[in-house]
Design a protein around this motif. Structure first.
Motif, PDB file in Angstrom:
ATOM      1  N   HIS A 181      10.703  14.103 -10.213  1.00 48.04           N
ATOM      2  CA  HIS A 181      10.757  12.784  -9.349  1.00 48.04           C
ATOM      3  C   HIS A 181      11.707  13.191  -8.176  1.00 48.04           C
ATOM      4  O   HIS A 181      12.077  14.571  -8.112  1.00 48.04           O
ATOM      5  CB  HIS A 181      11.699  11.974 -10.209  1.00 48.04           C
ATOM      6  CG  HIS A 181      13.215  12.497 -10.502  1.00 48.04           C
ATOM      7  ND1 HIS A 181      14.105  11.968  -9.330  1.00 48.04           N
ATOM      8  CD2 HIS A 181      13.761  13.111 -11.228  1.00 48.04           C
ATOM      9  CE1 HIS A 181      15.391  12.577 -10.048  1.00 48.04           C
ATOM     10  NE2 HIS A 181      14.906  13.608 -11.022  1.00 48.04           N
ATOM     11  N   GLY A 182      11.616  12.445  -6.991  1.00 49.42           N
ATOM     12  CA  GLY A 182      12.095  12.864  -5.941  1.00 49.42           C
ATOM     13  C   GLY A 182      11.446  13.837  -5.320  1.00 49.42           C
ATOM     14  O   GLY A 182      10.290  13.609  -5.152  1.00 49.42           O
ATOM     15  N   PHE A 183      11.950  14.721  -4.331  1.00 53.33           N
ATOM     16  CA  PHE A 183      11.244  15.744  -3.881  1.00 53.33           C
ATOM     17  C   PHE A 183       9.982  16.408  -4.424  1.00 53.33           C
ATOM     18  O   PHE A 183      10.275  16.813  -5.409  1.00 53.33           O
ATOM     19  CB  PHE A 183      12.216  16.652  -3.198  1.00 53.33           C
ATOM     20  CG  PHE A 183      12.998  16.092  -1.850  1.00 53.33           C
ATOM     21  CD1 PHE A 183      12.191  15.960  -0.767  1.00 53.33           C
ATOM     22  CD2 PHE A 183      14.404  16.597  -2.100  1.00 53.33           C
ATOM     23  CE1 PHE A 183      13.108  15.472   0.302  1.00 53.33           C
ATOM     24  CE2 PHE A 183      15.173  15.963  -0.869  1.00 53.33           C
ATOM     25  CZ  PHE A 183      14.385  15.662   0.191  1.00 53.33           C
ATOM     26  N   ARG A 184       8.944  16.306  -3.727  1.00 47.17           N
ATOM     27  CA  ARG A 184       7.893  17.347  -3.949  1.00 47.17           C
ATOM     28  C   ARG A 184       7.372  17.453  -2.864  1.00 47.17           C
ATOM     29  O   ARG A 184       6.171  17.026  -2.542  1.00 47.17           O
ATOM     30  CB  ARG A 184       6.814  16.835  -5.084  1.00 47.17           C
ATOM     31  CG  ARG A 184       6.451  15.136  -5.078  1.00 47.17           C
ATOM     32  CD  ARG A 184       5.366  14.745  -5.851  1.00 47.17           C
ATOM     33  NE  ARG A 184       6.004  14.764  -7.138  1.00 47.17           N
ATOM     34  CZ  ARG A 184       5.489  14.257  -8.207  1.00 47.17           C
ATOM     35  NH1 ARG A 184       4.158  13.949  -8.386  1.00 47.17           N
ATOM     36  NH2 ARG A 184       6.081  14.014  -9.446  1.00 47.17           N
ATOM     37  N   GLY A 234       0.776  -1.194  -0.023  1.00 50.84           N
ATOM     38  CA  GLY A 234       0.048  -0.034   0.023  1.00 50.84           C
ATOM     39  C   GLY A 234       0.742   1.285   0.125  1.00 50.84           C
ATOM     40  O   GLY A 234       0.254   2.392  -0.353  1.00 50.84           O
ATOM     41  N   PHE A 235       2.262   1.467   0.458  1.00 50.37           N
ATOM     42  CA  PHE A 235       2.732   2.506   0.340  1.00 50.37           C
ATOM     43  C   PHE A 235       3.192   3.071  -0.899  1.00 50.37           C
ATOM     44  O   PHE A 235       3.178   4.245  -1.174  1.00 50.37           O
ATOM     45  CB  PHE A 235       4.165   2.191   1.050  1.00 50.37           C
ATOM     46  CG  PHE A 235       5.076   3.277   1.521  1.00 50.37           C
ATOM     47  CD1 PHE A 235       4.591   4.546   1.848  1.00 50.37           C
ATOM     48  CD2 PHE A 235       6.439   3.417   0.869  1.00 50.37           C
ATOM     49  CE1 PHE A 235       5.226   5.590   2.154  1.00 50.37           C
ATOM     50  CE2 PHE A 235       7.253   4.607   1.198  1.00 50.37           C
ATOM     51  CZ  PHE A 235       6.386   5.733   1.543  1.00 50.37           C
ATOM     52  N   ALA A 236       3.101   2.183  -1.973  1.00 48.10           N
ATOM     53  CA  ALA A 236       3.206   2.913  -3.302  1.00 48.10           C
ATOM     54  C   ALA A 236       2.194   3.888  -3.717  1.00 48.10           C
ATOM     55  O   ALA A 236       2.486   4.682  -4.562  1.00 48.10           O
ATOM     56  CB  ALA A 236       3.279   1.931  -4.488  1.00 48.10           C
ATOM     57  N   ASP A 237       0.950   3.707  -2.942  1.00 50.00           N
ATOM     58  CA  ASP A 237      -0.118   4.350  -3.422  1.00 50.00           C
ATOM     59  C   ASP A 237      -0.389   5.541  -2.175  1.00 50.00           C
ATOM     60  O   ASP A 237      -1.543   6.217  -2.459  1.00 50.00           O
ATOM     61  CB  ASP A 237      -1.480   3.531  -3.444  1.00 50.00           C
ATOM     62  CG  ASP A 237      -1.450   2.643  -4.472  1.00 50.00           C
ATOM     63  OD1 ASP A 237      -0.904   2.862  -5.353  1.00 50.00           O
ATOM     64  OD2 ASP A 237      -1.955   1.437  -4.131  1.00 50.00           O
ATOM     65  N   ALA A 282      10.001   7.928  -7.332  1.00 53.91           N
ATOM     66  CA  ALA A 282      11.575   7.767  -7.538  1.00 53.91           C
ATOM     67  C   ALA A 282      11.780   7.045  -8.886  1.00 53.91           C
ATOM     68  O   ALA A 282      11.086   6.142  -9.160  1.00 53.91           O
ATOM     69  CB  ALA A 282      12.042   6.998  -6.315  1.00 53.91           C
ATOM     70  N   ARG A 283      12.998   7.069  -9.249  1.00 57.62           N
ATOM     71  CA  ARG A 283      13.614   6.367 -10.506  1.00 57.62           C
ATOM     72  C   ARG A 283      14.266   5.145  -9.948  1.00 57.62           C
ATOM     73  O   ARG A 283      14.744   4.607 -11.009  1.00 57.62           O
ATOM     74  CB  ARG A 283      14.635   7.412 -11.273  1.00 57.62           C
ATOM     75  CG  ARG A 283      13.772   8.571 -11.694  1.00 57.62           C
ATOM     76  CD  ARG A 283      14.906   9.295 -12.362  1.00 57.62           C
ATOM     77  NE  ARG A 283      15.413   9.039 -13.509  1.00 57.62           N
ATOM     78  CZ  ARG A 283      14.768   8.983 -14.883  1.00 57.62           C
ATOM     79  NH1 ARG A 283      13.637   9.759 -14.818  1.00 57.62           N
ATOM     80  NH2 ARG A 283      15.078   8.419 -15.817  1.00 57.62           N
ATOM     81  N   TRP A 284      14.184   4.689  -9.007  1.00 58.73           N
ATOM     82  CA  TRP A 284      14.610   3.572  -8.385  1.00 58.73           C
ATOM     83  C   TRP A 284      13.919   2.636  -7.651  1.00 58.73           C
ATOM     84  O   TRP A 284      12.686   3.077  -7.336  1.00 58.73           O
ATOM     85  CB  TRP A 284      15.895   3.809  -7.447  1.00 58.73           C
ATOM     86  CG  TRP A 284      15.703   4.548  -6.434  1.00 58.73           C
ATOM     87  CD1 TRP A 284      15.404   4.313  -5.157  1.00 58.73           C
ATOM     88  CD2 TRP A 284      15.889   6.013  -6.274  1.00 58.73           C
ATOM     89  NE1 TRP A 284      14.997   5.373  -4.457  1.00 58.73           N
ATOM     90  CE2 TRP A 284      15.324   6.587  -5.197  1.00 58.73           C
ATOM     91  CE3 TRP A 284      16.233   7.034  -7.324  1.00 58.73           C
ATOM     92  CZ2 TRP A 284      15.376   7.769  -4.744  1.00 58.73           C
ATOM     93  CZ3 TRP A 284      16.249   8.211  -6.989  1.00 58.73           C
ATOM     94  CH2 TRP A 284      15.710   8.652  -5.905  1.00 58.73           C
TER      95      TRP A 284
END
Length: 428
Positions: A327-330, A64-67, A74-76
């Motif tokens: 990507h990264g910080f927002r 669930g964390f991906a959502d 992230a690109r990794w």
């Protein structure tokens, strides 16, 4: 005034200073750049075990964390990535204190600019050197040993206390967010970022971007047959500078209104081409721009896109348009509520040790406080050692300031323990 128990706590802090520096040095030896954090994580597990503190791993690839709407892309892959956490008394109904620090560091290359290899800690004139010494491995060592000092002084820690040592603070904030997503939150978060012994009062929004421009490859026997992507992408730098000026011209909340230039641009990375004797077919710029508290990332991203689109038109609109992605910080900016009982308690601890009230620090960067703010509405602040040249060459941390953080945190923890059961988000 300090009572007898508190004097005993300070004595234990003095006795634990060697261990505090030893843990700092052990962490610096683990050159924990992105993707290489396992050495530092293993160090924390080993020290938690040595100090008889429970240890858990908190995954960044949890279900669930991906959502999670606050998770930064992230690109990794997050597969197999984790934080190391220690929880005391998680089932207690008393107010829950979280001490949080990040283990990851930014790259130190080119390392030949350093006086010594950045992953080999060394001391000189009261300063401890090495990548991450200040940002923020000394702070982590101090917060961990503060817990140990209180326990050794005989103070019962019967309230929920969580020590979070996390990754990805320098690039996404997803490490701390993963802890909160999986229930490792609390009522107040204290982070020993290296801004000195002052109360952190706010941070800006931060957005990472990646601009790619495609050219036309060709042999250098006739460079006119190609289109040089590196030369062309450099023409977009004025657009980013104009965006920075635009962000700083916007109305902004107090106390940021009093700062001359709080929202900074950094073009942090540039790459392109693949052969010295070929016209480069692509070029990439990666950077970061700050924006005011109160502006969402959904409002900041269109401003970046518009700046690039406008520059494309100004340059004649020929050839393929640049591709912009985020990507990264927002991270949204926010102001710290300085009137909460926990921050007043921290201020009193500082004043009782130093003899005067702490000053406030308004940041032009971001920290993992962002995760606590957006995920759980949890207030917190930063209070840490004094560091120099963080993210730079010969990064170092003042050893005396590490001891100041150690003693202040220990005093704060012992006084937090007096909170009444069920007194969530409040303290005596």
């Amino acid at each position: 005034m300090l009572n007898a128990t508190e004097q005993r706590i300070l004595e234990r802090c003095d006795a634990l200073m060697d261990d505090t520096l030893a843990l700092t040095r052990d962490l610096v030896r683990g050159y924990s750049v992105l993707g290489q954090e396992h050495g530092a994580l293993a160090t924390m597990e080993r020290w938690f075990g040595r100090l008889d503190l429970p240890t858990e791993r908190v995954a960044l690839d949890a279900p669930g964390f991906a959502d999670n709407p606050h998770r930064a892309p992230a690109r990794w892959s997050s597969e197999g990535r984790y934080n190391v956490v220690s929880r005391l008394n998680p089932d207690s109904g008393k107010p829950h204190l979280v001490l949080n620090g990040h283990l990851d560091v930014v790259p130190a290359e080119p390392t030949d600019m350093w006086t010594r290899p950045p992953w080999e800690p060394w001391e000189k004139d009261g300063w401890l050197y090495g990548r991450g010494a200040g940002d923020m491995k000394a702070g982590i060592a101090a917060m961990v040993m503060a817990v140990q000092a209180v326990r050794q002084a005989g103070v019962e820690l019967d309230f929920p206390l969580t020590l979070q040592t996390v990754i990805e603070e320098e690039c996404t904030g997803n490490g701390a967010l993963a802890c909160l997503h999986q229930g490792y939150g609390g009522d107040f978060a204290l982070i020993p970022e290296p801004f000195g012994a002052q109360i952190y009062s706010g941070q800006v929004g931060v957005l990472w971007f990646r601009l790619r421009l495609d050219g036309v490859p060709a042999h250098v026997l006739d460079t006119r047959a190609g289109s040089n992507a590196i030369e062309q992408i450099l023409a977009y730098l004025p657009a980013f500078k104009a965006l920075e000026d635009e962000m700083n011209a916007l109305p902004r909340p107090a106390p940021y209104a009093a700062l001359d230039h709080p929202f900074n641009l950094s073009i942090g990375k540039i790459e392109g081409g693949n052969w010295a004797s070929s016209v480069p077919a692509h070029a990439i710029i990666e950077g970061r721009v700050g924006f005011p508290p109160g502006m969402s990332t959904d409002e900041a991203m269109p401003r970046v896109r518009e700046a690039i689109a406008q520059r494309y038109v100004e340059l004649g609109g020929a050839g393929p348009e640049p591709q912009i992605e985020f990507h990264g910080f927002r991270s949204e900016g926010h102001l710290v509520d300085l009137e909460t009982p926990a921050i007043r308690l921290l201020s009193r601890c500082h004043e009782d040790l130093v003899g005067e009230p702490p000053t406030h620090y308004l940041a032009t960067c971001t920290t993992d406080l962002r995760a606590f703010h957006v995920q759980g509405g949890i207030n917190g602040t930063c209070y840490g050692p004094v560091a120099q040249r963080i993210h730079g060459v010969d990064e170092c941390v003042e050893i005396a300031s590490i001891q100041r953080v150690l003693t202040t945190y220990a005093l704060f923890i012992s006084r937090w323990a007096k909170a009444e059961p069920g007194a969530k988000r409040s303290l005596p």
